[in-house]
Every structure is written in structure tokens, then in C-alpha cells.
Write a protein that holds these residues in place. Structure first.
Motif, short mmCIF file in Angstrom:
data_model
loop_
_atom_site.label_atom_id
_atom_site.label_comp_id
_atom_site.label_asym_id
_atom_site.label_seq_id
_atom_site.Cartn_x
_atom_site.Cartn_y
_atom_site.Cartn_z
N ARG A 72 0.84 -1.20 0.00
CA ARG A 72 0.00 0.00 0.00
C ARG A 72 0.87 1.25 0.00
O ARG A 72 1.95 1.26 0.58
CB ARG A 72 -0.92 0.01 1.22
N ILE A 73 0.37 2.29 -0.63
CA ILE A 73 1.09 3.56 -0.61
C ILE A 73 0.25 4.58 0.15
O ILE A 73 -0.99 4.57 0.09
CB ILE A 73 1.43 4.07 -2.03
N TYR A 74 0.96 5.43 0.88
CA TYR A 74 0.33 6.47 1.69
C TYR A 74 1.02 7.79 1.40
O TYR A 74 2.16 7.84 0.94
CB TYR A 74 0.45 6.15 3.19
N PHE A 75 0.32 8.86 1.70
CA PHE A 75 0.83 10.19 1.41
C PHE A 75 0.65 11.07 2.64
O PHE A 75 -0.44 11.12 3.21
CB PHE A 75 0.07 10.80 0.23
N VAL A 76 1.70 11.76 3.04
CA VAL A 76 1.62 12.71 4.15
C VAL A 76 1.07 14.01 3.58
O VAL A 76 1.65 14.57 2.64
CB VAL A 76 3.00 12.92 4.82
N LYS A 77 -0.04 14.46 4.11
CA LYS A 77 -0.73 15.63 3.55
C LYS A 77 0.17 16.86 3.51
O LYS A 77 0.18 17.60 2.53
CB LYS A 77 -2.00 15.93 4.33
N LYS A 78 0.95 17.08 4.55
CA LYS A 78 1.84 18.24 4.58
C LYS A 78 2.87 18.16 3.44
O LYS A 78 3.15 19.16 2.78
CB LYS A 78 2.55 18.34 5.93
#
Length: 110
Positions: A72-78
Motif C-alpha cells: 500500500r502507498i500512503y501520502f503525508v498531507k503536509k
């Protein structure tokens, strides 16, 4: 004598209002990811209004900051917000101001 159909319609209206209040609206679901620190692919696609295939392309070319955990890939909003700001286009007024400042600091020498 009360009409039984009116009673049924009133009860159905109350049930419908309760269901509407329980089911999150599309706007509420869309805004839910704005407050999160870490976004999933689906949330990022909604946030950036991009397709999943385009986001996958950006990640495969390492053009967008992401974190991978297992498959899975995730993204840090900042990080995503900073990445977006990096590609900000300068306005015409800003370019003219920069040009004027440059000519003041670097006068032509004859």
C-alpha cells in the motif's frame, strides 16, 4: 377517522430524515480527508482531483512524495501540500518586480 396512508407517509418521512442524518454525505466524506495527516491513494485522488493511474505514474517516477508500507502507498498531507506549492506559477506582477529588482542591482556597464 385518520387516513392510514397519511400515517404511513408521515412515518416514512421520519425514517427517511433519520437515514439521511445517519448516512454521511458525499461532501462530508470528501472533506473528511482534509483533516487527516496521512492520506490513502483514494483520498489523495479526491484531494488532488487526479485519477489513480496518474497518481501511480507520479509515484513510479518518484515525482510525488509517498510512503510505501507492504503493498500500500500512503501520502503525508503536509508533504503533498509542500509539493504542490513547489510548482506554483509566478504572476506577471511578480516577474516584473523581479526584473526591476534585477536591473536595479545589476545596472548596465557601458
Amino acid at each position: 377517522m385518520e387516513n392510514p396512508f397519511e400515517s404511513i407517509i408521515e412515518r416514512l418521512d421520519r425514517i427517511e430524515k433519520l437515514l439521511v442524518s445517519l448516512v454521511p454525505t458525499e461532501a462530508a466524506m470528501t472533506n473528511a480527508h482534509f483533516n487527516k495527516e496521512i492520506l490513502t491513494l483514494k483520498e489523495l485522488c479526491s484531494y488532488l482531483e487526479l485519477s489513480a493511474s496518474h497518481v501511480y505514474k507520479l509515484t513510479s517516477q518518484n515525482e510525488i512524495p509517498f510512503t510505501k508500507r507492504s503493498k500500500r502507498i500512503y501520502f503525508v498531507k503536509k508533504d503533498i501540500d509542500d509539493w504542490l506549492k513547489k510548482y506554483r506559477q509566478t504572476t506577471k506582477d511578480e516577474i516584473e518586480t523581479m526584473a526591476a529588482n534585477y536591473t536595479i542591482r545589476n545596472p548596465l556597464k557601458w
